[in-house]
Scaffold this motif. Structure first.
Motif, PDB file in Angstrom:
ATOM      1  N   THR A   1      -7.154  57.206  38.244  1.00 21.84           N
ATOM      2  CA  THR A   1      -7.463  56.442  39.468  1.00 21.84           C
ATOM      3  C   THR A   1      -8.327  57.205  40.449  1.00 21.84           C
ATOM      4  OG1 THR A   1      -5.096  56.806  39.762  1.00 21.84           O
ATOM      5  CG2 THR A   1      -5.916  54.577  40.154  1.00 21.84           C
ATOM      6  N   GLY A   2      -8.562  58.478  40.229  1.00 22.43           N
ATOM      7  CA  GLY A   2      -9.379  59.232  41.170  1.00 22.43           C
ATOM      8  C   GLY A   2      -8.899  60.659  41.298  1.00 22.43           C
ATOM      9  N   THR A   3      -9.435  61.345  42.303  1.00 22.93           N
ATOM     10  CA  THR A   3      -9.104  62.762  42.436  1.00 22.93           C
ATOM     11  C   THR A   3      -8.102  62.990  43.562  1.00 22.93           C
ATOM     12  OG1 THR A   3     -10.886  63.130  43.988  1.00 22.93           O
ATOM     13  CG2 THR A   3     -11.408  63.483  41.692  1.00 22.93           C
ATOM     14  N   PHE A   4      -7.386  64.081  43.452  1.00 24.12           N
ATOM     15  CA  PHE A   4      -6.603  64.577  44.579  1.00 24.12           C
ATOM     16  C   PHE A   4      -6.780  66.087  44.554  1.00 24.12           C
ATOM     17  CE2 PHE A   4      -3.604  64.893  41.095  1.00 24.12           C
ATOM     18  CZ  PHE A   4      -2.886  66.043  41.360  1.00 24.12           C
ATOM     19  N   HIS A   5      -6.286  66.793  45.537  1.00 19.76           N
ATOM     20  CA  HIS A   5      -6.465  68.237  45.478  1.00 19.76           C
ATOM     21  C   HIS A   5      -5.312  69.004  46.113  1.00 19.76           C
ATOM     22  CE1 HIS A   5      -8.398  66.887  49.194  1.00 19.76           C
ATOM     23  NE2 HIS A   5      -8.085  68.062  49.692  1.00 19.76           N
ATOM     24  N   ILE A   6      -5.276  70.256  45.721  1.00 12.28           N
ATOM     25  CA  ILE A   6      -4.312  71.179  46.316  1.00 12.28           C
ATOM     26  C   ILE A   6      -5.099  72.142  47.182  1.00 12.28           C
ATOM     27  CG2 ILE A   6      -2.991  73.248  45.652  1.00 12.28           C
ATOM     28  CD1 ILE A   6      -1.395  71.579  43.879  1.00 12.28           C
ATOM     29  N   GLU A   7      -4.590  72.434  48.332  1.00 11.78           N
ATOM     30  CA  GLU A   7      -5.262  73.378  49.240  1.00 11.78           C
ATOM     31  C   GLU A   7      -4.320  74.524  49.545  1.00 11.78           C
ATOM     32  OE1 GLU A   7      -7.862  70.225  51.892  1.00 11.78           O
ATOM     33  OE2 GLU A   7      -6.297  71.406  52.849  1.00 11.78           O
ATOM     34  N   ILE A   8      -4.856  75.718  49.478  1.00 12.77           N
ATOM     35  CA  ILE A   8      -4.051  76.875  49.860  1.00 12.77           C
ATOM     36  C   ILE A   8      -4.734  77.580  51.019  1.00 12.77           C
ATOM     37  CG2 ILE A   8      -3.111  79.107  49.129  1.00 12.77           C
ATOM     38  CD1 ILE A   8      -2.802  77.925  46.327  1.00 12.77           C
ATOM     39  N   ILE A   9      -3.995  77.728  52.077  1.00 10.64           N
ATOM     40  CA  ILE A   9      -4.521  78.400  53.256  1.00 10.64           C
ATOM     41  C   ILE A   9      -3.806  79.733  53.396  1.00 10.64           C
ATOM     42  CG2 ILE A   9      -4.516  78.353  55.781  1.00 10.64           C
ATOM     43  CD1 ILE A   9      -4.888  75.299  55.575  1.00 10.64           C
TER      44      ILE A   9
ATOM     45  N   LYS B   1     -13.358  76.290  50.442  1.00 12.96           N
ATOM     46  CA  LYS B   1     -13.944  75.330  51.376  1.00 12.96           C
ATOM     47  C   LYS B   1     -14.432  76.085  52.600  1.00 12.96           C
ATOM     48  CE  LYS B   1     -11.316  72.333  53.649  1.00 12.96           C
ATOM     49  NZ  LYS B   1     -10.330  71.228  53.677  1.00 12.96           N
ATOM     50  N   ARG B   2     -15.676  75.833  52.952  1.00  8.68           N
ATOM     51  CA  ARG B   2     -16.265  76.554  54.080  1.00  8.68           C
ATOM     52  C   ARG B   2     -16.343  75.658  55.311  1.00  8.68           C
ATOM     53  NH1 ARG B   2     -18.725  78.096  49.408  1.00  8.68           N
ATOM     54  NH2 ARG B   2     -18.806  80.341  49.080  1.00  8.68           N
ATOM     55  N   LEU B   3     -16.482  76.304  56.430  1.00  6.67           N
ATOM     56  CA  LEU B   3     -16.644  75.585  57.689  1.00  6.67           C
ATOM     57  C   LEU B   3     -17.822  74.619  57.555  1.00  6.67           C
ATOM     58  CD1 LEU B   3     -15.175  75.832  60.401  1.00  6.67           C
ATOM     59  CD2 LEU B   3     -17.060  77.270  61.183  1.00  6.67           C
ATOM     60  N   GLY B   4     -17.625  73.367  57.916  1.00  5.78           N
ATOM     61  CA  GLY B   4     -18.714  72.408  57.860  1.00  5.78           C
ATOM     62  C   GLY B   4     -18.769  71.609  56.568  1.00  5.78           C
ATOM     63  N   ASP B   5     -18.044  72.057  55.529  1.00  7.48           N
ATOM     64  CA  ASP B   5     -17.996  71.278  54.284  1.00  7.48           C
ATOM     65  C   ASP B   5     -17.313  69.939  54.536  1.00  7.48           C
ATOM     66  OD1 ASP B   5     -19.153  73.315  52.944  1.00  7.48           O
ATOM     67  OD2 ASP B   5     -17.427  73.835  51.687  1.00  7.48           O
ATOM     68  N   VAL B   6     -17.786  68.930  53.827  1.00 10.30           N
ATOM     69  CA  VAL B   6     -17.166  67.611  53.979  1.00 10.30           C
ATOM     70  C   VAL B   6     -15.861  67.587  53.181  1.00 10.30           C
ATOM     71  CG1 VAL B   6     -17.466  65.137  53.604  1.00 10.30           C
ATOM     72  CG2 VAL B   6     -19.423  66.565  54.218  1.00 10.30           C
ATOM     73  N   ASP B   7     -14.787  67.154  53.852  1.00 13.23           N
ATOM     74  CA  ASP B   7     -13.499  67.084  53.160  1.00 13.23           C
ATOM     75  C   ASP B   7     -13.420  65.842  52.292  1.00 13.23           C
ATOM     76  OD1 ASP B   7     -12.112  69.326  54.207  1.00 13.23           O
ATOM     77  OD2 ASP B   7     -12.003  68.286  56.137  1.00 13.23           O
ATOM     78  N   ALA B   8     -12.718  65.959  51.174  1.00  9.94           N
ATOM     79  CA  ALA B   8     -12.370  64.767  50.401  1.00  9.94           C
ATOM     80  C   ALA B   8     -11.405  63.963  51.265  1.00  9.94           C
ATOM     81  CB  ALA B   8     -11.692  65.191  49.111  1.00  9.94           C
ATOM     82  N   LEU B   9     -11.440  62.658  51.126  1.00  8.29           N
ATOM     83  CA  LEU B   9     -10.583  61.808  51.953  1.00  8.29           C
ATOM     84  C   LEU B   9      -9.108  62.098  51.668  1.00  8.29           C
ATOM     85  CD1 LEU B   9     -10.267  59.374  53.901  1.00  8.29           C
ATOM     86  CD2 LEU B   9     -10.199  57.940  51.851  1.00  8.29           C
ATOM     87  N   THR B  10      -8.390  62.522  52.710  1.00  8.40           N
ATOM     88  CA  THR B  10      -6.950  62.746  52.571  1.00  8.40           C
ATOM     89  C   THR B  10      -6.225  61.831  53.534  1.00  8.40           C
ATOM     90  OG1 THR B  10      -7.191  65.036  51.884  1.00  8.40           O
ATOM     91  CG2 THR B  10      -5.087  64.426  52.812  1.00  8.40           C
ATOM     92  N   GLU B  11      -5.309  61.034  52.987  1.00 13.12           N
ATOM     93  CA  GLU B  11      -4.543  60.128  53.838  1.00 13.12           C
ATOM     94  C   GLU B  11      -3.070  60.509  53.919  1.00 13.12           C
ATOM     95  OE1 GLU B  11      -6.720  55.917  53.577  1.00 13.12           O
ATOM     96  OE2 GLU B  11      -6.650  57.031  51.693  1.00 13.12           O
TER      97      GLU B  11
END
Ligand SMILES: [Mg+2]
Lengths: 130, 172
Positions: free
Chosen positions: B159-167, B47-57
């Motif tokens: 039901t839809g997507t979710f994601h894992i993020e590694i920083i 994910k790059r700076l300025g990319d739109v994030d998937a909705l995370t609640e």
């Protein structure tokens, strides 16, 4: 198998995991539960509830761990034979050895299905009956 | 722009398939086993700076600490997907994410982490033990603004997507 009328003491610091365990136990056929969020509370609940016939307990919990609770249970003559099943994470399997030394009857690794739990309980019951 | 590209390269060299695959398999296994939820993994991307994030609640977060690097991993859901997984896992239907259900995000990640940790040990990544936290609301927004670049692994459920993020913490 265990008498489905027995009360199961479910111990875990995570509310979600206590609910997961109880959902699985209901599917297996149990319907009486008491719960606690750490080993200290579990000891209190156990002493208040004479109908407890099976314990399913997490290991990593604040205050008193599952191991602390197990040791306390086994050191009390009233609970020497109480079936005690440890709930553990895969990365913590080394803990199982320690728990076996302390008198645990069986263990189940997260994640698990109701069928996996049922099999572990069958095993535990057989071992106890032998 | 040049500095950003360099950061991405650094992330890519630190996190190869050897490190990511155990998390992908563990995520599939944990959700299938514990929540009876079938899913497929998409291709990981940066994910790059300025990319739109998937909705995370809601997100469960755990820090990743090993000899090779420091960072964190998060499992990120929108409420629809999260509540569906919660219902499958616990047997309770909820219309919104309340305090009662939040700890599930941490517990899911905790079990995933436990499985992946075991596999990674065999690949010489010895992760330190860590306790998950759950982020909702303002805390989530702060996390999103602060760290870039991020490796994202998308997962698809009914039901839809979710994601894992590694920083990866590039200062280390
Ligand atoms: Mg715990």
């Amino acid at each position: 198998m265990f008498d489905f009328n027995t009360t199961v003491l479910v111990v875990d610091d995570m509310t979600t995991m206590r609910k997961i365990v109880q959902k699985a136990l209901k599917e297996i056929g149990f319907s009486n539960f008491v719960e606690a969020a750490d080993g200290q509370k579990a000891w209190e609940v156990l002493n208040e509830t004479s109908s407890v016939g099976l314990v399913i307990s997490d290991w990593n919990m604040p205050n008193a761990s599952g191991l602390d609770f197990l040791k306390r249970v086994r050191s009390d003559g009233r609970y020497k034979g109480l079936p005690f099943v440890l709930l553990t994470a895969e990365s913590e399997l080394e803990q199982v050895k320690e728990a076996v030394m302390a008198g645990v009857d069986n263990y189940i690794v997260k994640p698990f299905t109701p069928a996996m739990l049922e099999q572990k309980l069958e095993e535990t019951h057989k071992k106890k009956a032998a | 722009m040049g500095a950003e590209k360099l950061d991405e390269e650094k992330v890519a060299t630190k996190l190869d398939g050897d490190f990511l695959n155990p998390f992908i398999s563990a995520t599939k296994n944990v959700l299938q086993t514990q929540a009876n939820t079938d899913l497929s993994a998409g291709k990981p991307y940066i994910k790059r700076l300025g990319d739109v994030d998937a909705l995370t609640e809601i997100a469960g977060v755990i820090s990743l600490t090993c000899e090779q690097f420091k960072g964190s991993i998060a499992v990120c859901f929108n409420s629809e997907v999260f509540l569906n997984i919660y219902e499958n896992m616990v047997g309770e239907k909820h219309e919104e994410i309340t305090e009662d259900v939040q700890d599930a995000a941490g517990e899911i990640l905790n079990i995933i982490f436990g499985q992946a940790k075991t596999v990674l040990k065999g690949k010489n990544y010895v992760l330190e033990r860590a306790i998950p936290t759950v982020l909702v609301g303002e805390k989530l927004r702060i996390r999103y603004k602060s760290k870039i670049p991020t490796i994202v692994i998308p997962f698809e459920t009914k039901t839809g997507t979710f994601h894992i993020e590694i920083i990866v913490d590039l200062d280390n």
